[in-house]
Design an enzyme around this catalytic site. Structure first.
Site, PDB file in Angstrom:
ATOM      1  CG  ASP A  46      16.322 -33.902  -6.639  1.00 47.69           C
ATOM      2  OD1 ASP A  46      15.650 -32.951  -6.200  1.00 47.69           O
ATOM      3  OD2 ASP A  46      17.570 -33.901  -6.636  1.00 47.69           O
ATOM      4  CB  SER A  47      11.096 -32.735  -3.962  1.00 46.14           C
ATOM      5  OG  SER A  47      10.312 -32.550  -5.126  1.00 46.14           O
ATOM      6  CG  ASP A  85      15.392 -31.605  -9.994  1.00 44.94           C
ATOM      7  OD1 ASP A  85      15.798 -30.552 -10.508  1.00 44.94           O
ATOM      8  OD2 ASP A  85      14.837 -31.652  -8.879  1.00 44.94           O
ATOM      9  CE  LYS A 115      14.897 -27.906 -10.135  1.00 45.54           C
ATOM     10  NZ  LYS A 115      15.857 -28.303  -9.069  1.00 45.54           N
ATOM     11  CD  GLU A 184      14.765 -25.089  -2.317  1.00 44.17           C
ATOM     12  OE1 GLU A 184      15.015 -25.609  -3.422  1.00 44.17           O
ATOM     13  OE2 GLU A 184      14.313 -25.721  -1.327  1.00 44.17           O
TER      14      GLU A 184
HETATM   15  O1  KIV Z   1      13.164 -31.152  -6.275  1.00 43.21           O
HETATM   16  C1  KIV Z   1      12.362 -30.197  -6.257  1.00 43.21           C
HETATM   17  O2  KIV Z   1      11.155 -30.364  -6.046  1.00 43.21           O
HETATM   18  C2  KIV Z   1      12.881 -28.853  -6.480  1.00 43.21           C
HETATM   19  C3  KIV Z   1      11.985 -27.722  -6.154  1.00 43.21           C
HETATM   20  C4  KIV Z   1      11.856 -27.592  -4.694  1.00 43.21           C
HETATM   21  C5  KIV Z   1      12.436 -26.455  -6.770  1.00 43.21           C
HETATM   22  O3  KIV Z   1      14.000 -28.704  -6.864  1.00 43.21           O
END
Ligand code: KIV
Length: 268
Positions: A46-47, A85, A115, A184
């Protein structure tokens, strides 16, 4: 490249001391390139709220948006396991509700796992999903969806009390059936201790070299994101510079009238 990476294969890699490689991906073309480069896990993070949408944090991202990107990534991945995510809000509430969201992700995108962020507080939810054979990757430490609770993107697990909490979180998600856990933004010594204690693989980001694998946000790794630059990022390409240069050259040639040339046109 051989067949797709599986959950048992990731466990085997941990036991064999073979490091797991993961990057985030958000679209078909990049996913295809990362897959061909031999990445084991493509994470539709979700980044994307920050690097694709230009939001300040990951909180505005919706489930429909995650599914849209996960479907594109899945179409590009032959070898890597694709994990998507669950965005902020989609993993709160009763197990059944989270299960509905996770089932939508797998059915509509074709990816292999979800995730979700959180340790002890999410263990019951993780158990609900994994007992119903829905593969879950967990995420503890600096969980970006908790940015307001933490007061910013701040390192977690410093000091004895906080370190014990991170350890407890990691043990809780492993016990609940997560097949791997992202660590993280925690001290390297703590990440190594967690890695030694858990039977499931740990994938680190800003957590030192002692994890079973590493993940980076691809737009950081490739130098494409020019917002927040965490200290743990290593840029393997100055992609932003390369793109500005290439598009600048295109613009110059259009303005000079040297593009398109005769070879780019069609005969009558
Ligand atoms: O959203 C994301 O990209 C993540 C990674 C930083 C692990 O959760």
């Amino acid at each position: 490249m051989s067949s797709r990476v599986t959950l048992p294969e990731l466990g085997r890699m941990k036991r064999a001391g073979q490091r797991i490689v993961s990057v985030t991906a958000y679209d078909y073309s990049m996913a295809r390139l990362f897959d061909q480069a031999g990445v084991d896990i493509l994470l539709v993070g979700d980044s994307l709220g920050m690097v694709i949408q230009g939001q300040e944090n990951t909180l505005p991202v919706t489930l429909d948006q995650m599914i849209y990107h996960a479907a594109a990534v899945t179409r590009g991945a032959q070898h890597a396991l694709v994990t998507c995510d669950l965005p902020f809000g989609a993993c709160h509430g009763a197990g059944e509700r989270v299960m509905d969201a996770a089932v939508r992700v797998l059915k509509e995108s074709g990816c292999q796992a979800v995730k979700l962020e959180g340790g002890v507080r999410m263990a019951e939810t993780i158990r609900y999903l994994t007992e119903r054979h829905l593969p879950v990757m967990a995420h503890v430490g600096l969980t970006p969806q908790s940015v307001h609770v933490f007061g910013g993107f701040k390192v977690q697990g410093r000091g004895e009390e906080q370190a014990a909490r991170v350890l407890e979180d990691a043990e809780a998600v492993a016990e609940a059936g997560a097949f791997a856990v992202i660590l993280e933004g925690i001290p390297a010594t703590l990440a190594s201790e967690v890695t030694a204690r858990l039977a499931i693989p740990t994938i680190g980001i800003g957590a030192g070299a002692g994890c079973d694998g590493q993940v980076l946000v691809s737009y950081d790794l490739l130098g494409l994101f020019e917002g927040i630059q965490p200290r743990f990022v290593k840029r393997y390409l100055e992609g932003g510079e390369a793109i500005r240069e290439a598009v600048g050259r295109f613009a110059r040639e259009v303005r000079e009238g040297t593009f398109p040339g005769p070879e780019h046109g069609f005969d009558p």
